[in-house]
Design a protein around this motif. Structure first.
Motif, short mmCIF file in Angstrom:
data_model
loop_
_atom_site.label_atom_id
_atom_site.label_comp_id
_atom_site.label_asym_id
_atom_site.label_seq_id
_atom_site.Cartn_x
_atom_site.Cartn_y
_atom_site.Cartn_z
N UNK A 100 -31.45 -46.34 -73.34
CA UNK A 100 -32.34 -46.49 -74.37
C UNK A 100 -33.81 -45.84 -73.76
N UNK A 101 -33.97 -45.70 -72.63
CA UNK A 101 -34.98 -45.02 -72.11
C UNK A 101 -35.01 -43.66 -72.45
N UNK A 102 -33.83 -43.03 -72.28
CA UNK A 102 -33.58 -41.57 -72.54
C UNK A 102 -33.64 -41.38 -74.26
N UNK A 103 -33.09 -42.26 -74.96
CA UNK A 103 -33.14 -42.20 -76.40
C UNK A 103 -34.77 -41.94 -76.94
N UNK A 104 -35.40 -42.91 -76.07
CA UNK A 104 -37.05 -42.94 -76.66
C UNK A 104 -37.46 -41.74 -76.23
N UNK A 105 -37.39 -41.05 -75.24
CA UNK A 105 -37.92 -39.92 -74.80
C UNK A 105 -37.49 -38.84 -75.60
N UNK A 106 -35.95 -38.76 -76.03
CA UNK A 106 -35.75 -37.72 -76.80
C UNK A 106 -36.31 -38.06 -78.29
N UNK A 107 -36.57 -39.26 -78.71
CA UNK A 107 -37.08 -39.29 -80.16
C UNK A 107 -38.52 -38.94 -79.98
N UNK A 108 -39.17 -39.60 -78.84
CA UNK A 108 -40.82 -39.13 -78.75
C UNK A 108 -40.98 -37.88 -78.79
N UNK A 109 -40.10 -36.87 -78.25
CA UNK A 109 -39.93 -35.31 -78.07
C UNK A 109 -40.17 -34.87 -79.45
N UNK A 110 -39.77 -35.51 -80.57
CA UNK A 110 -39.55 -35.14 -82.08
C UNK A 110 -40.73 -35.11 -82.70
N UNK A 111 -41.83 -36.00 -82.33
CA UNK A 111 -42.92 -36.41 -82.98
C UNK A 111 -43.65 -35.37 -83.32
N UNK A 112 -44.21 -35.27 -84.77
CA UNK A 112 -44.88 -34.15 -85.16
C UNK A 112 -46.20 -34.49 -84.77
N UNK A 113 -46.96 -35.53 -84.39
CA UNK A 113 -48.03 -35.39 -83.58
C UNK A 113 -47.92 -35.54 -82.16
N UNK A 114 -48.66 -34.57 -81.53
CA UNK A 114 -48.60 -35.05 -80.02
C UNK A 114 -49.17 -36.15 -79.50
N UNK A 115 -48.41 -37.13 -79.34
CA UNK A 115 -48.98 -38.59 -78.93
C UNK A 115 -48.08 -38.88 -77.65
N UNK A 116 -48.80 -39.65 -76.83
CA UNK A 116 -47.99 -40.21 -75.55
C UNK A 116 -47.06 -41.13 -75.89
N UNK A 117 -47.47 -42.03 -76.97
CA UNK A 117 -46.51 -43.10 -77.61
C UNK A 117 -46.58 -42.94 -79.01
N UNK A 118 -45.70 -41.82 -79.45
CA UNK A 118 -45.63 -41.84 -81.14
C UNK A 118 -45.23 -43.10 -81.63
N UNK A 119 -45.52 -43.51 -82.87
CA UNK A 119 -44.55 -44.62 -83.52
C UNK A 119 -43.33 -44.23 -83.86
N UNK A 120 -42.33 -44.82 -83.21
CA UNK A 120 -40.96 -44.73 -83.45
C UNK A 120 -40.49 -45.89 -84.14
N UNK A 121 -39.42 -45.84 -85.15
CA UNK A 121 -38.79 -46.97 -85.69
C UNK A 121 -37.47 -46.53 -85.68
N UNK A 122 -36.70 -47.76 -85.69
CA UNK A 122 -35.13 -47.79 -85.91
C UNK A 122 -34.98 -47.97 -87.52
N UNK A 123 -34.29 -47.57 -88.03
CA UNK A 123 -34.23 -47.86 -89.44
C UNK A 123 -32.76 -48.40 -89.73
N UNK A 124 -32.63 -49.59 -90.09
CA UNK A 124 -31.23 -50.22 -90.63
C UNK A 124 -31.16 -50.37 -92.00
#
Lengths: 314, 483
Positions: free
Chosen positions: B205-229
């Protein structure tokens, strides 16, 4: 926190509280019917009136005998306000927000629902019904305690708290309605009956003991009214529940201006009520008025947090 | 039941643990010895403890059985599957190579289509594909990566060779079971973990978070990431909420999101609208955005594709990535790797016969009793024919299907899938298995240590899917030392 999640937690709490109070209401009413002499004009249909679903009842049931009314109040899943519907809805709401609630919370709600569904499908004797209703009250209390004691009191919990207290306020006034003199046929000698009536009302809200401790008088209509409407310390009294709501809104939730206004208006309305006069006449109308205001408060909560008005927000 | 490896005979099959009766493989020697020392009672107690642990969690799963299918009823076998780390490093490299090439391929398909112009793959590969999304043509997701999360199914044949059987590039599931299986094994065999050096899996899960964060269009340390179900009735809902919880992100449904006039995505919160940067979507392409894909969908978010194309939100996986998750494309992967990376594939493909080619089709039709036939566009083991195990009537049915729609089928030789010792009632017997590692890719690549091992619990069965009588095992990547 997602609006949808906030809304579901709020409704989880409302439905649980509704289930508990429906159980209390049916219990007190069953006892009253057993205890009051014939001819005082009390009948089962009045329980339907109190629940606020006359139209639905009248279109679905031909007679308003005891069996029909009990079924309507407890196990009729078409009735939006029945005990079983409430538990079904509570379960449905909590199971889609389980990530935010301690897992025991979900498990207990689930078990309570399964228990009620099983008990309500068979034929229920009067004695069993009494035990069943007591069990429902006890278990919902347990869940409330569990959440209070194991869940962080952040925004998620505040929506539970607001939902619980708003529903409790609403249901307490409905139970008070049992005591309103309109139930009693005109011309019946009231004096002796009245005490007994109000004692039941107190008991159904687990308030008898606290009333004796804090009011220190024997049971008397206007005193009971004052206690259940205006006492700020008894947890099922309307003034207390409103105080809880106001404190959540004021200190714990964002952008709460409009709902807070609605809650404060309600607080004034309750504080300024003249219980002596209400007891003599107009209690039923006053309760109607309160219930409209509860509806208004809910509307404000819903508009503020649940159904975002998108055009304004962007 | 006591285990005696001398009476465990994998026959001519490749067994992951025991090479021949009485002879455990090197990496598995310690655990084989340990298991053999356990008394019947002890072993029974361990399996019972595992069942209990699952039942405990099962409380949380059984509710979903009211929907349609529920994965967690598939049984767990306590004997882990062992892979030596040295072999695993090699597989890891192969998976990274494969993902890199596949992502270059997808990006090329939606942009210059050089690989088609150069005649490496035929044009009909796209024109006949249900998963090619014309709406995505010309899009350039960050790092030009389209498939960020992939679950590739690996199998081992009788001679020990590991093949990639398929790549799942849409919304692969199962990673939560990989993590859970490990936590159950730790409860059941704690002492083994102090003796072995087993690579951990719970950092996923930590790697998944890092990977997703790297995709953020805004350069933020904690971008808003959501899981869509898609919601609670989806069979993988547990996994969706598990991953959201583990990453500390919101679990949203389509109705929680809205695309505003600024072409940005917002979620509705009690604080008002809040901008969303990255969506790990577990919803299929066709239900993502009613405006772009499927007007009837109530699951999606109107305008999501617009926002994505404008570069205001990242979608993982990108819409359209499923085009490479097609059995016909699969058959071209060796060429694809060669074309983009100028390398030979590190992990081979299972040889595949394309039914849209007349010669290959004739071969398939003539050898239906030996081959496995798969539809190009299905997953989950549905709609496939295992020739040697099928009746004449089934084979006839497939012959007709292939003739009617050749583009939709490929044929493969039936592999002798490897086995591993599995507790079956009162005995330990060899059962066939596969392995699904998960690969994360953005500007860097991460491969899980091992993955989800699925076991076909029915004797002789080759189908490991949970919906069809499969179970699972914990997978250990074991350091053997001496490197």
């Amino acid at each position: 926190m997602l609006s949808r999640v906030a809304e579901r937690l709020y409704w989880t709490a409302r439905y649980l509280e509704r289930a508990e109070n429906t159980a209390r209401l049916v219990k007190v009413y069953s006892n009253l019917m057993l205890d009051l002499p014939n001819g005082v004009g009390l009948n089962w249909h009045q329980l339907v009136d109190i629940s606020g679903a006359q139209a639905f009842f009248d279109s679905h049931y031909r007679t308003s005998g005891k069996r029909n009314v009990i079924r309507f109040m407890l196990s009729d899943t078409d009735n939006q306000g029945s005990l079983l519907t409430s538990l079904t809805m509570a379960r449905e709401n909590i199971r889609t927000t389980r990530d935010l609630v301690p897992s025991e919370g979900w498990e207990h709600v689930n078990e309570l629902y399964l228990f009620a569904r099983k008990e309500l499908t068979g034929k229920m004797l009067l004695k069993d019904r009494y035990e069943f209703l007591s069990e429902v009250v006890m278990r919902t209390q347990q869940i409330t305690g569990l959440l209070a004691g194991t869940m962080s009191h952040g925004a998620a919990y505040q929506f539970i708290r607001v939902g619980r207290n708003l529903e409790r306020a609403d249901m307490t006034t409905r139970i008070l309605d049992v005591g309103s003199a309109t139930l009693i046929a005109p011309g019946v000698q009231l004096e002796r009956l009245e005490n007994r009536l109000w004692t039941y009302v107190l008991r159904s809200l687990s308030a008898h003991q606290m009333y004796r401790q804090y009011v220190r008088r024997r049971v008397q209509a206007s005193q009971v009214l004052a206690f259940l409407l205006q006492d700020t310390d008894f947890p099922r009294a309307v003034a207390h529940t409103l105080g809880e709501i106001a404190s959540c809104l004021e200190h714990k939730l964002p952008h709460s201006d409009e709902p807070l206004r609605a809650a404060l208006r309600l607080q004034r309305l309750v504080a300024e009520a003249n219980v002596n006069k209400l007891h003599a006449e107009g209690l039923h109308e006053f309760i109607d008025q309160l219930q409209l205001e509860f509806g208004n408060l809910h509307q404000q909560i819903s508009t503020t947090w649940f159904s975002l008005e998108l055009d304004e927000a962007v | 039941m006591e285990i005696d490896w001398n009476s465990y005979d994998p026959g001519e099959l490749y067994d992951e643990m025991i090479s021949s009766p009485g002879h455990p493989r090197r990496a598995a020697r310690a655990i084989a010895t340990y298991l053999q020392k356990l008394t019947a009672k002890q072993l029974g107690r361990r399996q019972h403890a595992a069942d209990l642990a699952i039942a405990e969690m099962g409380v949380t799963f059984t509710v979903y059985s009211e929907g349609t299918n529920i994965d967690r009823t598939w049984p767990f076998d306590i004997i882990p599957r062992i892979i030596p780390q040295k072999e695993w490093s090699h597989i890891e490299e192969g998976l990274e190579q494969r993902m890199t090439a596949l992502n270059m391929f997808i990006h090329d398909l939606y942009n210059d289509q050089k690989i088609i112009k150069d005649g490496i793959v035929p044009k009909k590969l796209i024109s006949g594909s249900k998963s090619f999304m014309p709406q995505c043509i010309g899009a350039t997701p960050r790092y030009n990566v389209w498939a960020h999360i992939c679950g590739s199914d690996l199998v081992r044949d009788g001679d020990g060779t590991v093949y990639v059987l398929e790549d799942n590039l849409r919304v692969p599931s199962g990673v939560s079971y990989m993590i859970e299986n490990r936590s159950i094994t730790k409860r059941v065999f704690p002492e083994l973990f102090s003796k072995h050096r087993i690579l951990p899996v719970d950092d996923y899960p930590a790697h998944l978070f890092d990977m997703l964060a790297s995709l953020s269009p805004r350069p933020l340390d904690y971008p808003e990431i959501v899981v869509m179900t898609p919601g609670i009735y989806n069979s993988a809902y547990f996994e969706h909420s598990f991953l959201a919880q583990q990453m500390g992100t919101e679990l949203v449904e389509g109705s929680d999101l809205v695309v505003c006039d600024d072409n940005c995505v917002y979620m509705k919160t009690i604080d008002g609208l809040q901008r969303v940067d990255v969506i790990y979507r577990r919803v299929n392409d066709e239900f993502l955005d009613p405006e772009a894909f499927n007007d009837d969908s109530v699951l999606g978010v109107r305008g999501l594709l617009r926002a994505w194309r404008a570069g205001n939100v990242a979608l993982a996986n990108a819409p359209g990535a499923g085009v490479a998750d097609d059995k016909l494309v699969y058959s071209y992967v060796p060429e694809i790797i060669k074309y983009y990376l100028d390398q030979d594939p590190i992990i081979p493909n299972v040889p595949s016969y394309r039914c849209d080619d007349k010669k290959q089709r004739d071969y398939v039709l003539a050898n239906l009793n030996k081959l496995v036939v798969k539809p190009a566009n299905e997953s989950g083991g549905y709609g496939m024919l295992v020739g040697p195990h099928a009746s004449a009537a089934e084979r006839n049915k497939f012959a007709n299907l292939i003739k009617r729609n050749p583009r939709n089928y490929i044929g493969q030789p039936t592999l002798k899938l490897s086995t591993a010792p599995t507790i079956c009632g009162q005995k330990v017997e060899p059962r066939h298995l596969d392995l699904r590692p998960f690969i994360l890719q953005s500007d860097r690549t991460y491969v899980t240590s091992g993955g989800l091992t699925r076991v076909a619990l029915r004797k002789g069965s080759l189908v490991v899917n949970s919906s069809q009588g499969g179970g699972s095992k914990d997978t250990w990547i074991v350091e053997t030392g001496g490197k």
